[in-house]
Every structure is written in structure tokens, then in C-alpha cells.
Design a protein around this motif. Structure first.
Motif, short mmCIF file in Angstrom:
data_model
loop_
_atom_site.label_atom_id
_atom_site.label_comp_id
_atom_site.label_asym_id
_atom_site.label_seq_id
_atom_site.Cartn_x
_atom_site.Cartn_y
_atom_site.Cartn_z
N LYS A 168 -11.32 18.78 27.67
CA LYS A 168 -10.56 19.13 28.76
C LYS A 168 -12.25 20.48 29.24
O LYS A 168 -11.95 20.69 29.93
CB LYS A 168 -9.54 19.09 28.94
N THR A 200 -2.16 19.40 31.03
CA THR A 200 -2.06 18.38 32.32
C THR A 200 -2.00 17.20 31.92
O THR A 200 -1.43 16.51 33.04
CB THR A 200 -2.84 18.64 32.64
N SER A 201 -1.35 16.46 30.58
CA SER A 201 -1.06 14.92 30.42
C SER A 201 -0.07 14.64 29.61
O SER A 201 0.53 15.96 29.05
CB SER A 201 -2.18 13.94 29.99
N LYS A 234 1.38 17.42 26.33
CA LYS A 234 2.82 18.13 26.54
C LYS A 234 3.16 18.11 24.70
O LYS A 234 4.20 18.42 24.88
CB LYS A 234 3.50 17.56 27.36
#
Length: 245
Positions: free
Chosen positions: A57, A232-233, A237
Motif C-alpha cells: 500500500k 483500510t482492510s 485492522k
């Protein structure tokens, strides 16, 4: 005979499974990462996937930012300056009123890096894929906010330079940087009593461009570690939300 062979295979398999289980228990004991699903915890495999996802990312986002016009040139943190080992060249040319040529060359170095940046993505991702589960386990809980990025930088920079340098060389030619550099050295060599300077321009710009990309990846990693909004996934998290920083 077959029965003896089967019994031997069962014994060996059981021994391997016990060794494997002990290996993961040792991991858990050393760094505090549960190696099996248990409530909100995460497995060693998930730690590895999360580190790779965070770095991927980071490089994808970083390349998107620097691969536009002035992505390097107008970012003072990663802007590529005149080569330090050619500092006397810059000083000499500015002294005789040729500072504009120096500025033109510096701008072209940065535009070459911007032009070649897209080619860096698959090269970086290939290096990220080489990270082992042991690497990931030690990196997830590391209190250093850019630990994974610095580990990747330390272990893969030379391979990245070798793979990325041809793209930088093509970009230097495309934006005219090679010609600007040649013109500068020609002018400099006209100045009496100055020693020659031999700078490998493609090597220098490649390493500075990669340093800039690592900086961008480090910024993204730090955000993912501390900011839930950057996770963001579900995997990010789960891992970074439960990591012990």
C-alpha cells in the motif's frame, strides 16, 4: 513391511508436527504474537500478510504521488540535489555565472525520477514478497513506526538499484538530463586548475529516487500503524489494531 513403513511415517509426521507446534509456541513467547486464532488476536501468517499489505500500500501510494510532474522536484524532502561529489562543479559554474545550467540539470534529474517512478512498483512489490514470516513477526510489534520500511531498505536496496537503474537511465535520456550533464561537465572542464569529476549519474539518480520512494513508504507505514483510518482492510485492522507497540 508395508505396516512397518506406515508406522514409521506416522511417527515421523507426529514428531514433525510437535516440532512445528513448538516452533510457533517459541515465536509467541518471544514476541507476544499469538500463532493461532484466539478472539481479537492474529496469527503469525496474518502478521506476515499484513506487513506485506502495508508495504505494498505504501509503495503504490508513494509512486502515485511522485510519478506526477514535480512529484520529486517540488517536494523538498525527496528532491534530488546536485551530486555531492560534484559540489565543486556546481560551485565553479555558479562562480562564472552558469548557475542556470546547474538549476536546469537538477530539475532534469528530478523529472527523470518522476518519469521512471511507475516502473518501481513491480520491483518493490517483488522484494516485499520475499519477506519471511519470521521477518514479519519481529516487525509487526516493533515500536519503530517505519520498522518494516527500514528493514526492506536495508535488505533490498542493492537489488532494487540494479533492477530500477535501466528505467532511470532511459528517463534521464528522455528528459534531456544526460545532455545537460554532459554540457555542464564540458563547461566545468574549461575552468583551469580544476580536477576532473567522474560521477555515475544514472547510479546517483537511481539511489536518490529509491531513497525518496522509501521515504514515502515509511510515511504510509507510520500512518497504518497509528491511525485506524489508514487501516483500510480487515486484515490491517486486525493486526495493527492488536499489535503491541
Amino acid at each position: 513391511m508395508k505396516i512397518k513403513f506406515v508406522l514409521l511415517l506416522v511417527v515421523l509426521t507426529a514428531g514433525f508436527n510437535r516440532s512445528q507446534a513448538q516452533f510457533f509456541k517459541n515465536i509467541e513467547k518471544q514476541v507476544g504474537i499469538p500463532t493461532s486464532n484466539n478472539g481479537g488476536s492474529f496469527t503469525a501468517d496474518e502478521a506476515g500478510q499484513a506487513i506485506k499489505e502495508a508495504l505494498t500500500k505504501g509503495i503504490t501510494h508513494g509512486v502515485d504521488l511522485v510519478s506526477v510532474t514535480d512529484g520529486y522536484f517540488k517536494n523538498p524532502t525527496i528532491k534530488i540535489p546536485f551530486p555531492p561529489d560534484a559540489q565543486r562543479v556546481e560551485d565553479g559554474l555558479r562562480t562564472i555565472g552558469l548557475g542556470a545550467k546547474v538549476d536546469q540539470a537538477v530539475e532534469s534529474f528530478n523529472h527523470a525520477a518522476e518519469n521512471a517512478a511507475k516502473a518501481a512498483t513491480p520491483i518493490f512489490i517483488n522484494s516485499i514478497k520475499q519477506l519471511t514470516i519470521n521477518d514479519a513477526i519481529s516487525l509487526v510489534n516493533n515500536k519503530q513506526q517505519d520498522a518494516a520500511t527500514q528493514f526492506l531498505k536495508k535488505t533490498t536496496t542493492d537489488q532494487l538499484v540494479a533492477a530500477f537503474k535501466p528505467s532511470i537511465k532511459d528517463a534521464l535520456d528522455k528528459v534531456g538530463a544526460t545532455k545537460y550533464w554532459s554540457d555542464i561537465m564540458t563547461e566545468y572542464n574549461k575552468i583551469p586548475f580544476h580536477g576532473r569529476v567522474e560521477t555515475d549519474l544514472p547510479e546517483y539518480v537511481t539511489r536518490k529516487a529509491i531513497d525518496g520512494l522509501f521515504y514515502m513508504v515509511a510515511q504510509e507505514e507510520a500512518k497504518i500503524r497509528k491511525d485506524p483510518m489508514a487501516q483500510t482492510s480487515d486484515l490491517l485492522k486486525k493486526v495493527f489494531g492488536n499489535a503491541k507497540f
